[in-house]
Design a protein around this motif. Structure first.
Motif, PDB file in Angstrom:
ATOM      1  N   ALA A  31     -78.946  -3.708  27.636  1.00 21.90           N
ATOM      2  CA  ALA A  31     -78.206  -2.649  28.314  1.00 21.90           C
ATOM      3  C   ALA A  31     -79.158  -1.757  29.110  1.00 21.90           C
ATOM      4  CB  ALA A  31     -77.424  -1.816  27.307  1.00 21.90           C
ATOM      5  N   ALA A  32     -80.290  -1.405  28.519  1.00 25.12           N
ATOM      6  CA  ALA A  32     -81.284  -0.587  29.217  1.00 25.12           C
ATOM      7  C   ALA A  32     -81.842  -1.328  30.428  1.00 25.12           C
ATOM      8  CB  ALA A  32     -82.404  -0.210  28.256  1.00 25.12           C
ATOM      9  N   TYR A  33     -82.055  -2.636  30.258  1.00 24.97           N
ATOM     10  CA  TYR A  33     -82.575  -3.431  31.373  1.00 24.97           C
ATOM     11  C   TYR A  33     -81.588  -3.447  32.531  1.00 24.97           C
ATOM     12  CZ  TYR A  33     -83.513  -7.630  34.108  1.00 24.97           C
ATOM     13  OH  TYR A  33     -83.724  -8.505  35.141  1.00 24.97           O
ATOM     14  N   ALA A  34     -80.319  -3.694  32.239  1.00 25.51           N
ATOM     15  CA  ALA A  34     -79.312  -3.758  33.296  1.00 25.51           C
ATOM     16  C   ALA A  34     -79.156  -2.414  33.992  1.00 25.51           C
ATOM     17  CB  ALA A  34     -77.974  -4.217  32.714  1.00 25.51           C
ATOM     18  N   SER A  35     -79.220  -1.325  33.234  1.00 28.15           N
ATOM     19  CA  SER A  35     -79.063   0.003  33.834  1.00 28.15           C
ATOM     20  C   SER A  35     -80.226   0.370  34.733  1.00 28.15           C
ATOM     21  CB  SER A  35     -78.903   1.054  32.735  1.00 28.15           C
ATOM     22  OG  SER A  35     -80.077   1.134  31.946  1.00 28.15           O
ATOM     23  N   ASN A 120     -61.563  10.917  20.821  1.00 27.26           N
ATOM     24  CA  ASN A 120     -62.815  10.875  20.055  1.00 27.26           C
ATOM     25  C   ASN A 120     -63.399   9.465  20.030  1.00 27.26           C
ATOM     26  OD1 ASN A 120     -62.733  13.624  19.425  1.00 27.26           O
ATOM     27  ND2 ASN A 120     -61.509  13.289  17.575  1.00 27.26           N
ATOM     28  N   PHE A 121     -62.536   8.482  19.857  1.00 28.21           N
ATOM     29  CA  PHE A 121     -63.008   7.095  19.854  1.00 28.21           C
ATOM     30  C   PHE A 121     -63.583   6.705  21.206  1.00 28.21           C
ATOM     31  CE2 PHE A 121     -60.107   6.231  16.106  1.00 28.21           C
ATOM     32  CZ  PHE A 121     -61.139   5.957  15.228  1.00 28.21           C
ATOM     33  N   PHE A 122     -62.881   7.080  22.285  1.00 27.26           N
ATOM     34  CA  PHE A 122     -63.364   6.737  23.618  1.00 27.26           C
ATOM     35  C   PHE A 122     -64.657   7.478  23.954  1.00 27.26           C
ATOM     36  CE2 PHE A 122     -59.029   5.104  24.369  1.00 27.26           C
ATOM     37  CZ  PHE A 122     -59.352   3.901  24.987  1.00 27.26           C
ATOM     38  N   SER A 123     -64.785   8.703  23.465  1.00 24.28           N
ATOM     39  CA  SER A 123     -66.040   9.447  23.675  1.00 24.28           C
ATOM     40  C   SER A 123     -67.192   8.749  22.972  1.00 24.28           C
ATOM     41  CB  SER A 123     -65.891  10.882  23.152  1.00 24.28           C
ATOM     42  OG  SER A 123     -64.887  11.578  23.855  1.00 24.28           O
ATOM     43  N   PHE A 124     -66.930   8.256  21.768  1.00 23.60           N
ATOM     44  CA  PHE A 124     -67.948   7.505  21.030  1.00 23.60           C
ATOM     45  C   PHE A 124     -68.313   6.225  21.785  1.00 23.60           C
ATOM     46  CE2 PHE A 124     -69.237   4.272  17.997  1.00 23.60           C
ATOM     47  CZ  PHE A 124     -70.174   4.940  17.215  1.00 23.60           C
ATOM     48  N   LEU A 125     -67.289   5.558  22.312  1.00 25.49           N
ATOM     49  CA  LEU A 125     -67.515   4.317  23.050  1.00 25.49           C
ATOM     50  C   LEU A 125     -68.377   4.558  24.282  1.00 25.49           C
ATOM     51  CD1 LEU A 125     -66.804   1.297  23.296  1.00 25.49           C
ATOM     52  CD2 LEU A 125     -64.774   1.973  24.598  1.00 25.49           C
ATOM     53  N   TYR A 128     -72.137   5.371  23.064  1.00 23.39           N
ATOM     54  CA  TYR A 128     -72.955   4.358  22.406  1.00 23.39           C
ATOM     55  C   TYR A 128     -72.802   2.953  23.004  1.00 23.39           C
ATOM     56  CZ  TYR A 128     -73.916   7.849  18.858  1.00 23.39           C
ATOM     57  OH  TYR A 128     -74.341   8.985  18.215  1.00 23.39           O
ATOM     58  N   ASP A 129     -71.831   2.761  23.877  1.00 21.43           N
ATOM     59  CA  ASP A 129     -71.718   1.474  24.562  1.00 21.43           C
ATOM     60  C   ASP A 129     -72.047   1.697  26.030  1.00 21.43           C
ATOM     61  OD1 ASP A 129     -71.245  -1.212  25.009  1.00 21.43           O
ATOM     62  OD2 ASP A 129     -69.410  -1.237  23.819  1.00 21.43           O
ATOM     63  N   SER A 130     -71.958   0.669  26.815  1.00 27.77           N
ATOM     64  CA  SER A 130     -72.288   0.782  28.230  1.00 27.77           C
ATOM     65  C   SER A 130     -71.396  -0.147  29.019  1.00 27.77           C
ATOM     66  CB  SER A 130     -73.758   0.416  28.462  1.00 27.77           C
ATOM     67  OG  SER A 130     -73.946  -0.978  28.311  1.00 27.77           O
ATOM     68  N   PRO A 131     -71.344   0.034  30.356  1.00 27.29           N
ATOM     69  CA  PRO A 131     -70.537  -0.874  31.168  1.00 27.29           C
ATOM     70  C   PRO A 131     -71.233  -2.208  31.420  1.00 27.29           C
ATOM     71  CG  PRO A 131     -71.572   0.768  32.560  1.00 27.29           C
ATOM     72  CD  PRO A 131     -71.896   1.151  31.147  1.00 27.29           C
ATOM     73  N   PHE A 132     -72.417  -2.393  30.828  1.00 30.01           N
ATOM     74  CA  PHE A 132     -73.168  -3.628  31.032  1.00 30.01           C
ATOM     75  C   PHE A 132     -72.957  -4.582  29.836  1.00 30.01           C
ATOM     76  CE2 PHE A 132     -75.529  -0.075  32.989  1.00 30.01           C
ATOM     77  CZ  PHE A 132     -75.325  -0.405  34.318  1.00 30.01           C
ATOM     78  N   ASN A 133     -73.795  -5.599  29.726  1.00 27.68           N
ATOM     79  CA  ASN A 133     -73.663  -6.604  28.646  1.00 27.68           C
ATOM     80  C   ASN A 133     -72.243  -7.156  28.589  1.00 27.68           C
ATOM     81  OD1 ASN A 133     -76.297  -6.028  28.028  1.00 27.68           O
ATOM     82  ND2 ASN A 133     -75.869  -4.874  26.172  1.00 27.68           N
ATOM     83  N   GLN A 134     -71.848  -7.779  29.687  1.00 31.33           N
ATOM     84  CA  GLN A 134     -70.449  -8.175  29.835  1.00 31.33           C
ATOM     85  C   GLN A 134     -70.147  -9.608  29.394  1.00 31.33           C
ATOM     86  OE1 GLN A 134     -67.632  -6.072  31.399  1.00 31.33           O
ATOM     87  NE2 GLN A 134     -69.077  -4.870  30.211  1.00 31.33           N
ATOM     88  N   ALA A 135     -70.725 -10.582  30.095  1.00 34.06           N
ATOM     89  CA  ALA A 135     -70.361 -11.978  29.825  1.00 34.06           C
ATOM     90  C   ALA A 135     -71.525 -12.736  29.195  1.00 34.06           C
ATOM     91  CB  ALA A 135     -69.945 -12.674  31.127  1.00 34.06           C
TER      92      ALA A 135
END
Length: 461
Positions: A31-35, A120-125, A128-135
């Protein structure tokens, strides 16, 4: 808590820690690499614009973490736990490699959520998650891995609820706007490969009928069941591949329909292998109803092409392994007439894939005992078939001949030819095998087939 149980929990806890570390270290890095890249593309099918945003689907989506920690504790045996760890490792590392080589990002804007719990769940998402690491989607792949373990631990309505929840966990990746469809399809492909590479012998015992006592034998009885599961997984893998091809052809309707047809065909055939449903195509007279001919047309076409090619290696096409008993592949009418086998026949059709030619199918003494190709044979069914063959052979009229055939003529028909020869001539099994091999050098006997014959002979002695 006894020591055995404590040791088991200790191993399961180690697997949980290992999986958590492997996921966190690799997922965060990619994720860090893609960003850090200047531009990351997206892959979106046109129809995805119509996928709705469903806020409450965040609940099954977020429950993945709970399953992540609990599933290893449902692995009751060391082999089962080790298999889960291997599958998890393979899926994670291959997915991470894809993230590095083919980075993608999610491209839709997520609507505003008003419900406080969901917010709250979406804020956590988002944190801690990212729009990368998709397929491929690891979320979907892990849901499949969870199901591969838990499906054997529950029954009835509990199993149904669990299956629906895990399905929503996977579909939630679309409806909470975290993944695109290509991510789900590639995840299914990836996890199916992991099932093929790392078969779980423990789960095969749950999946196989126990009625014949097959799995209580001292011989290693897991091989045939694993074989069925592997064939199932292979069909599922081909099905997911064709489903991906179908969607890639979304602008070409005929190609889309054709590829989707093959995909659903493969899923259906795979499911029948999973259930051991030998009669999923033919009726008790060996005929295939029209609706099945249409739906399973790609499957039957593939087998017809293989039949036209592979059976040519049989020379002669039918071999007289016993006096007036001919064994081999499915033949067409002209070949049967040329051999003088066009009348006064007792026919045993062991092919599950193709209808017999009308010349044989209309015989008064025609018996259809469909057996799935390259799959396990149930011992109880095998005894019924052998009894029928022995009775028919011993009661042949003066002018009658017996024909035993499968589709290709290399395995199924040869297995039963060996077994009836062994019993009729009171031969040792190995001698019966050698005798048939001397006549048919193209015969194919795998380890599971030899093991099956040993069990049958032991049960009839």
């Amino acid at each position: 808590m006894d020591e055995k149980r404590l040791n088991k929990l200790g191993g399961q806890l180690l697997v949980v820690i290992y999986c958590l570390l492997l996921f966190q270290l690799t997922y965060s890095y990619t994720a860090a690499y893609a960003s850090s890249l200047a531009a990351v593309p997206s892959f979106v099918f046109d129809f995805e614009q119509h996928i709705p945003f469903i806020p409450w689907m965040i609940l099954p989506y977020m429950s993945s973490g709970l399953f992540f920690c609990l599933v290893p504790f449902y692995c009751r045996q060391k082999g089962e736990l080790l298999c889960y760890a291997k599958r998890f490792t393979f899926v994670t590392l291959i997915a991470v490699l894809c993230f590095l080589l083919f980075p993608l990002r999610f491209s839709f804007d997520r609507p505003q959520v008003e419900n406080l719990l969901f917010t709250n769940f979406f804020s956590f998402l988002e944190k801690y998650d990212s729009p990368f690491n998709q397929a491929p989607s690891l979320h979907v792949a892990y849901a499949c891995l969870f199901w591969s373990v838990l499906r054997w631990k529950f029954n009835g309505w509990k199993k149904i609820i669990l299956g629906i929840w895990l399905l929503m966990m996977g579909l939630g990746t679309l409806t909470v706007y975290q993944h695109h469809v290509i991510d789900l399809l590639t995840a299914c492909l990836l996890v199916q490969v992991s099932f093929i590479l790392f078969p779980n012998a423990i789960e095969q015992q749950h999946n196989s009928p126990q009625k014949s006592g097959f799995y209580t034998q001292k011989l290693d009885s897991r091989l045939p069941a694993i074989r069925n599961q592997q064939v199932t997984n292979s069909y599922y893998l081909i099905g997911w591949l064709f489903m991906l091809l179908a969607l890639l052809c979304e602008g070409y309707l005929l190609l889309l329909i054709a590829f989707a047809w093959v995909a659903f065909d493969c899923f259906a055939v795979g499911y029948n292998y999973l259930c051991g449903n030998t009669g999923f195509l033919k009726d008790n007279r060996g005929r295939i109803p029209l609706i099945k001919k249409v739906f399973y047309a790609p499957y039957q076409l593939a087998y017809w092409l293989m039949w036209r090619f592979f059976r040519k290696r049989n020379n002669p096409p039918l071999m007289e392994l016993l006096p007036r008993c001919y064994v081999g592949p499915r033949l067409d009418a002209s070949e049967l007439i040329a051999l003088g086998l066009d009348r006064n026949l007792v026919v045993f059709d062991l092919a599950a894939e193709l209808e017999d030619v009308k010349l044989l199918g209309t015989m008064e003494k025609y018996y259809s005992f469909p057996l799935l190709d390259i799959a396990k044979v149930d011992v109880e069914d095998a005894h019924l078939i052998i009894d029928a063959m022995l009775s028919a052979y011993r009661n042949l009229d003066e002018h009658e001949n017996m024909v035993i055939h499968c589709t290709m003529g290399y395995s199924r028909s040869m297995i039963f030819a060996i077994l009836i020869m062994q019993e009729l001539l009171s031969l040792d099994l190995n001698k019966a095998i050698d005798r048939v091999k001397s006549i048919n050098r193209h015969m194919v006997l795998r380890a599971h087939a030899i093991q099956l014959m040993k069990i049958i002979v032991a049960g009839r002695s």
